[in-house]
Motif scaffolding. Structure first.
Motif, PDB file in Angstrom:
ATOM      1  N   GLY A   1      20.178  14.090 -29.471  1.00 49.62           N
ATOM      2  CA  GLY A   1      19.833  14.888 -28.301  1.00 49.62           C
ATOM      3  C   GLY A   1      19.936  14.095 -27.024  1.00 49.62           C
ATOM      4  N   PHE A   2      19.188  14.551 -26.026  1.00 45.61           N
ATOM      5  CA  PHE A   2      19.220  13.959 -24.697  1.00 45.61           C
ATOM      6  C   PHE A   2      17.826  13.477 -24.305  1.00 45.61           C
ATOM      7  CE2 PHE A   2      22.644  17.126 -24.763  1.00 45.61           C
ATOM      8  CZ  PHE A   2      23.730  16.327 -24.402  1.00 45.61           C
ATOM      9  N   ASP A   3      17.787  12.347 -23.623  1.00 45.25           N
ATOM     10  CA  ASP A   3      16.532  11.684 -23.271  1.00 45.25           C
ATOM     11  C   ASP A   3      15.915  12.351 -22.046  1.00 45.25           C
ATOM     12  OD1 ASP A   3      14.439  10.037 -22.740  1.00 45.25           O
ATOM     13  OD2 ASP A   3      15.645   8.238 -22.368  1.00 45.25           O
ATOM     14  N   GLU A   4      14.846  13.077 -22.255  1.00 47.60           N
ATOM     15  CA  GLU A   4      14.150  13.726 -21.142  1.00 47.60           C
ATOM     16  C   GLU A   4      13.447  12.711 -20.258  1.00 47.60           C
ATOM     17  OE1 GLU A   4      10.802  15.397 -18.970  1.00 47.60           O
ATOM     18  OE2 GLU A   4      10.701  13.988 -20.655  1.00 47.60           O
ATOM     19  N   ALA A   5      13.044  11.571 -20.829  1.00 49.01           N
ATOM     20  CA  ALA A   5      12.221  10.590 -20.114  1.00 49.01           C
ATOM     21  C   ALA A   5      13.036   9.514 -19.407  1.00 49.01           C
ATOM     22  CB  ALA A   5      11.243   9.934 -21.083  1.00 49.01           C
ATOM     23  N   ASN A   6      14.326   9.672 -19.293  1.00 51.18           N
ATOM     24  CA  ASN A   6      15.194   8.661 -18.683  1.00 51.18           C
ATOM     25  C   ASN A   6      15.043   8.692 -17.165  1.00 51.18           C
ATOM     26  OD1 ASN A   6      17.249   6.916 -17.961  1.00 51.18           O
ATOM     27  ND2 ASN A   6      18.905   8.242 -18.677  1.00 51.18           N
ATOM     28  N   GLY A   7      13.953   8.091 -16.676  1.00 51.75           N
ATOM     29  CA  GLY A   7      13.666   8.138 -15.245  1.00 51.75           C
ATOM     30  C   GLY A   7      14.567   7.273 -14.401  1.00 51.75           C
ATOM     31  N   ARG A   8      15.277   6.305 -15.006  1.00 47.80           N
ATOM     32  CA  ARG A   8      16.157   5.426 -14.238  1.00 47.80           C
ATOM     33  C   ARG A   8      17.583   5.948 -14.170  1.00 47.80           C
ATOM     34  NH1 ARG A   8      14.172   0.524 -13.122  1.00 47.80           N
ATOM     35  NH2 ARG A   8      15.571   0.826 -11.351  1.00 47.80           N
ATOM     36  N   GLY A   9      17.854   7.097 -14.785  1.00 51.09           N
ATOM     37  CA  GLY A   9      19.194   7.664 -14.696  1.00 51.09           C
ATOM     38  C   GLY A   9      20.244   6.828 -15.388  1.00 51.09           C
ATOM     39  N   LEU A  10      19.907   6.187 -16.485  1.00 55.24           N
ATOM     40  CA  LEU A  10      20.840   5.329 -17.216  1.00 55.24           C
ATOM     41  C   LEU A  10      21.853   6.202 -17.956  1.00 55.24           C
ATOM     42  CD1 LEU A  10      18.230   2.800 -18.658  1.00 55.24           C
ATOM     43  CD2 LEU A  10      19.605   2.570 -16.579  1.00 55.24           C
ATOM     44  N   ILE A  11      23.089   6.171 -17.519  1.00 54.21           N
ATOM     45  CA  ILE A  11      24.114   7.063 -18.066  1.00 54.21           C
ATOM     46  C   ILE A  11      24.334   6.799 -19.548  1.00 54.21           C
ATOM     47  CG2 ILE A  11      26.538   7.726 -17.942  1.00 54.21           C
ATOM     48  CD1 ILE A  11      24.876   8.764 -15.640  1.00 54.21           C
TER      49      ILE A  11
END
Length: 785
Positions: free
Chosen positions: A534-544
């Motif tokens: 899936g996709f990381d909802e908590a990726n606050g740093r926008g790490l592609i």
């Protein structure tokens, strides 16, 4: 105070009870236990699966209100609230803290899948039984059951009218509950069951700073079940449930703090001190935000089940609709400083449809075949308020809010079959196969704004990215991604970013089952499973590169036996297992403000589980469960560092973001080497119209890791807990009065702990922990009419 610090009492109690049984001449019998772990009703002793089960009567007697309270009675099962989500673990395997994660343990209620962790918080209502299926269950239950499945069955309308009023009172926490049940036939082929429940508690934490008790909880829930049987060949059941929960405060405490952090906390509360206990000092931001922790939720569930008998076959349809939403605002500095708070609004809608064709039983070949479809919509709106000036960081010019949105649409379509070949009267082979296809599509954004507004502030965003390492403005969607970094706020486009994910899997299992005698059934099972990526909802740093995580897979082996002994007076089950996981999904706190999500390379879980029950006399029954577990990473060379390691790394000239540790060979979270439960139930008649019942339950757990980075500061040591109950009831079961004591040894234990955020701004090596309830007593009253 009685203090039990070793597992010796488990083995001693087992030996004494069994020895006593040898001298008893009476021949009591254990009741047969029926489960639906194989999508058919069957005796638990005939099912080649490791199962822990608790029926509704035991759940009521123990005052169990949720899956979290149930888990302590079941070795190798951990269910608890985490810092930013909920956690379900079986045999040391589960999902980390991330609102984007689905669970590694699938929860099914009356055949309907609940994949979100929020399901574990729902209050129990009118439960028939809870079955915990251990090990991968991918053939019959589908995706996201790599660690196991929780199969919950609620009660149906009764054939005769009954009304039940139940009430509980817990004076220590000012807790009470009332439940009304009305059930029975409306005519010859139509029945109904209505259950209404209200409960409240003031909690067991004392907030010395605000003077409040925490966590106060109000639950209101109702369920209506309609059963229609127009003919002998058709059975239709419609269930509707609605409820809401309102919670204020939390059961967390700053347990460890450096002198520097204590000094900052004491600027707000001069009496602040860190420690692991039931007194806390905390306050949320307040003003335009709540000044305490808040978590409110509401839900609606509709389930339509229809079963047709077509000749000797049956066709079953289960249609489910679930929608829930919750809003929360949590104190993220965990202390009296009103400087860091996080809020979230989540909405989730899900539709599921399953068709199941079942062959008749008793022939040489038996089979099941099914089709399954699921669609879901998930929406998160989140915000973080950082009033840094309240913590002595800046003069107010750095105060800001961070807003974010995450939306995801997902679909799953699968087909499965299971065949049982009775090679002889005592030997059978069972094979299952399932094909699943999953699709997910998401959009996500995050940006820094002026405090308490939705006005973007690029200058603040640059500081929060480069200087504070707190967040990075970004957008990800169908047209690619954009990430804006540094004080200069330079934005970079990633037009090739893909916001869609598709995957397909073949899963299955093969079981060889042999009835060695009429009383001994043995089995060997090998199977695989997967947990969707899936996709990381908590990726606050926008790490592609870190936005998407891969699927998790497992290959598992289990050797088991189920025995009926002493002419039906006793039963035992054994299960030895080994599971090999690849690309295990993990989420670890980075020590500052976010979580790092990815796939660990490999892990291995192996162990042994033993369950038994013995009717010592007609009046006395003994139960025991014992589990040994060896769960570890076999390869995880790039795990996030814990905070002491980070400090060593920085002292040697490294940067916080670059610190990694090798966890190969280290233990998984929530995987005690030994855990056990023993119980004694006693019932005897008093006079001509009353019965006395007494019960004793003891639970033991070895030490285990709590944080994913294995920080020893928040690890849980070994512990024992004891519950006891005494009840007086009429022989006709029209009334009962009982007193229940929980955690009589008054053990203080933790279910979750981690670093306080903003380690780089003075809170390094400062920790919070969630703490379980202390000793308590509960009065239970029931009247049946």
């Amino acid at each position: 105070m009685i203090k039990i610090t070793s597992r010796s009492f488990v083995f001693t109690s087992m030996a004494l009870a069994i020895t006593a049984a040898l001298d008893v001449a009476a021949q009591p019998m254990l009741e047969e236990v029926i489960v639906t772990a194989t999508k058919r009703e069957a005796s638990m002793q005939d099912v080649p699966i490791a199962i822990s089960m608790m029926n509704g009567e035991k759940i009521m007697e123990q005052g169990i209100q949720s899956l979290e309270e149930l888990a302590i009675f079941m070795p190798n099962v951990h269910i608890a609230e985490g810092g930013a989500g909920d956690q379900l673990f079986i045999r040391g395997v589960g999902s980390g803290i991330n609102y984007g994660f689905e669970q590694s343990v699938g929860t099914f209620i009356d055949g309907v899948y609940f994949g979100r962790g929020q399901a574990s918080r729902s209050t129990f209502l009118d439960i028939e039984r809870v079955e915990v299926l251990k090990g991968p269950q991918s053939t019959l239950f589908g995706k996201n059951t790599v660690a196991g499945a929780i199969n919950i069955t609620t009660r149906r309308p009764t054939d005769e009218f009954e009304g039940v009023v139940e009430a509980t009172l817990e004076p220590e926490f000012d807790g009470w509950s009332t439940t009304l049940t009305l059930s029975g036939p409306l005519n010859d082929n139509f029945g109904a069951r209505l259950v209404l429940k209200q409960e409240e508690t003031d909690g067991y934490m004392s907030n010395t700073f605000t003077g409040d008790d925490e966590r106060t909880v109000e639950n209101t829930v109702g369920r209506l079940v309609l059963a229609w049987t127009p003919s002998d060949s058709l059975d239709v059941t419609l269930k509707y449930e609605t409820g809401e929960t309102k919670a204020r405060g939390r059961q967390d405490v700053v347990s460890i703090a450096t002198d520097f952090a204590v000094g900052r906390y004491q600027a707000a509360d001069p009496n602040f001190s860190a420690g692991f206990g039931y007194d806390k000092s905390s306050k949320n931001i307040g003003g335009v935000r709540p000044d305490t922790d808040v978590h409110d939720s509401e839900w609606n569930i509709v389930t339509l089940t229809a079963e047709w008998l077509v000749g000797e076959h049956s066709i079953k349809s289960i249609t489910g609709y679930v929608d829930y939403e919750f809003s929360n605002y949590l104190d993220s500095d965990y202390g009296p400083l009103a400087f860091l708070g996080r809020g979230r609004d989540e909405k989730h809608e899900q539709f599921t449809q399953e068709f199941l064709l079942s062959s008749p039983t008793g022939g040489t070949i038996e089979y099941l075949a099914g089709l399954y479809y699921q669609s879901e919509e998930l929406e998160h709106e989140r915000y973080t308020d950082a009033v840094l000036s309240a913590a002595g960081i800046g003069t107010g010019s750095l105060d800001a809010s961070g807003l974010g949105n995450f939306e995801q649409d997902a679909e799953t379509l699968s087909a499965f079959t299971q065949l049982t070949w009775h090679i002889s009267d005592s030997f059978r082979a069972i094979g299952g196969l399932r094909y699943s296809a999953d699709e997910k599509e998401m959009t996500k954004d995050a940006f820094v704004t002026d405090l308490f507004t939705d006005t973007p502030n690029n200058q603040l965003a640059g500081i929060y990215d480069q200087v504070l390492n707190f967040s990075t403005d970004h957008f990800m969607g169908p047209d690619g991604a954009t990430v804006c970094e540094g004080v200069a706020y330079v934005c970079t486009d990633y037009p090739d970013f893909d916001n869609e994910r598709t995957e397909s899997h073949w899963t299955g299992d093969v079981t060889l089952q042999w009835d060695a005698t009429d009383e001994i059934m043995t089995y060997f099972k090998v199977g695989n499973g997967y947990k969707a990526g899936g996709f990381d909802e908590a990726n606050g740093r926008g790490l592609i590169d870190a936005q998407e995580y891969g699927d998790e897979t497992v290959l598992s082996y289990e050797l088991g036996a189920k025995l009926d002994l002493l002419d039906g007076r006793a039963r035992m089950t054994f299960a030895a297992f080994q599971s090999e996981f690849e690309d295990l999904q993990v989420s670890a706190f980075d020590g500052n403000a976010g979580f790092i999500v990815g796939n660990a390379a490999e892990s291995e879980v192996k162990g042994l589980e033993v369950d038994g029950m013995l009717a010592i006399t007609d009046e006395l029954t003994f139960m025991a469960s014992l589990a040994y577990l060896d769960a570890s990473y076999t390869s995880f060379e790039d795990a996030a560092c814990n905070e002491p390691q980070v400090q060593e790394f920085i002292a040697a000239g490294g940067a916080r973001a670059d610190c990694l540790q090798d966890l190969s060979g280290e233990a998984l979270q929530f995987s005690p080497e030994w855990s056990a439960h023993i119980g004694l139930d006693y019932a005897t008649q008093l006079g001509s119209n009353m019965e006395l019942r007494m019960g004793l339950d003891a639970m033991y757990s070895d030490a285990y890791e709590v944080a994913n980075d294995l920080d020893p500061a928040v690890a849980q040591g070994s512990f024992s807990k004891i519950n006891a109950r005494i009840a007086l009831l009429s022989l006709e079961d029209t009334w009962s009065v009982a007193v229940l004591g929980k955690n009589l040894t008054d053990e203080a234990t933790t279910t979750w702990g981690n670093d306080v955020p903003l380690a780089g701004q003075g809170f390094s090596e400062t920790y919070f922990q969630h703490i379980d309830a202390p000793r308590s007593y509960e009065l239970q009253v029931r009247y049946r009419f």
